[in-house]
Structures are given as structure tokens and as C-alpha cells.
Design a protein around this motif. Structure first.
Motif, short mmCIF file in Angstrom:
data_model
loop_
_atom_site.label_atom_id
_atom_site.label_comp_id
_atom_site.label_asym_id
_atom_site.label_seq_id
_atom_site.Cartn_x
_atom_site.Cartn_y
_atom_site.Cartn_z
N ALA A 122 -19.15 33.04 38.31
CA ALA A 122 -19.34 32.09 39.41
C ALA A 122 -18.20 31.08 39.45
N ALA A 123 -17.70 30.70 38.28
CA ALA A 123 -16.57 29.76 38.21
C ALA A 123 -15.33 30.39 38.84
N ALA A 124 -15.05 31.65 38.50
CA ALA A 124 -13.89 32.34 39.07
C ALA A 124 -14.02 32.44 40.59
N GLU A 125 -15.22 32.75 41.05
CA GLU A 125 -15.46 32.87 42.49
C GLU A 125 -15.28 31.51 43.18
N ALA A 126 -15.78 30.45 42.57
CA ALA A 126 -15.65 29.11 43.16
C ALA A 126 -14.18 28.69 43.23
N LEU A 127 -13.41 29.01 42.20
CA LEU A 127 -11.98 28.69 42.20
C LEU A 127 -11.25 29.49 43.27
N ARG A 128 -11.61 30.76 43.42
CA ARG A 128 -10.99 31.57 44.48
C ARG A 128 -11.28 31.00 45.86
N ARG A 129 -12.55 30.62 46.08
CA ARG A 129 -12.92 30.07 47.39
C ARG A 129 -12.20 28.77 47.69
#
Length: 132
Positions: A122-129
Motif C-alpha cells: 500500500a505504501a508503494a502504491e500511495a507513493l506511485r499515486r
């Protein structure tokens, strides 16, 4: 007369483990133990190594899932790191699974400054977004 000994679990030894996340350009610093006045300076130094250098690692995740307690000094270290990263176009995300830590983050308004999520994915996804 018998004496009763009360057994308390020993405190978790503080430690930092650094590893890359599967996604390129993201590094994870996992915190184990308590992040408080005594241990925050160690995390501050490790984060400074990332905020002061430019390399292949772009964004940072601080994984607090092994951290049962964060005090105000720990929050201050995270806040400073987020600001330093933002100043050079980089980001910080926090992985947190502790209700107690979530309360202090909420009181201090940290969730508005960087993503606080339950997993590294979820952290990686939030950073990508946020990076787009």
C-alpha cells in the motif's frame, strides 16, 4: 510464604533494517522496538543518509509494523525527513499497524503530510499515486 514473581515481556531491542522494496526507486527502513527520545536520533541519522544524498533510491518507506510505540520525538524525526525529501521532489510513506501509533499520528496531523498505510504494498502504491 511464597513469593510471586511478576513476569513482564522484555522490551524489544531497538533496531533498523534497511532493504529495497520490490519497486525500483523505493527503499524501506524497518523499525523494530520503540521509537522514542532515546532511539529517534538513530533513525534520524539513517534518514539523513537518504535525504542528503541523490542516488538510485528516490522515495522512502518507514515500516513501523515492528514498532509498538512512537513518541513525539519519533514523530518529529519522521516529519523532518518528509520535509527534507519533499524539498528535493521525493516522498515518504509510513507503514503502521499499531492503533496507539495511529492515534499519535492523527493528533499530530501527520497523515495529512504523508501516507500512513497498513502494508508495504500500500505504501508503494500511495507513493506511485502521489508521484504522478
Amino acid at each position: 510464604m511464597t513469593s510471586h514473581s511478576h513476569s513482564h515481556p522484555p522490551p524489544t531491542t531497538f533496531g533498523l533494517v534497511e532493504e529495497p522494496l520490490e519497486e525500483s526507486g523505493i527503499s524501506v527502513i524497518a523499525v523494530h522496538g520503540e521509537l522514542d527520545l532515546f532511539t529517534a536520533p538513530e533513525l534520524k541519522e539513517r534518514l539523513r543518509e537518504h535525504t542528503d544524498t541523490v542516488g538510485p533510491i528516490r522515495d522512502l518507506v518507514v515500516d513501523l509494523s515492528g514498532c509498538a510505540f512512537v513518541d513525539a520525538s519519533g514523530c518529529q524525526v519522521l516529519l523532518r525527513a518528509a520535509r527534507r525529501l519533499a524539498a528535493v521532489g521525493r516522498q515518504l510513506a509510513i507503514v503502521n499497524t499499531s492503533d496507539g501509533n495511529a492515534r499519535i499520528f492523527s493528533v499530530m496531523g501527520l497523515g495529512e503530510l504523508f501516507p500512513v498505510v497498513p502494508t508495504r504494498a500500500a505504501a508503494a502504491e500511495a507513493l506511485r499515486r502521489r508521484g504522478t
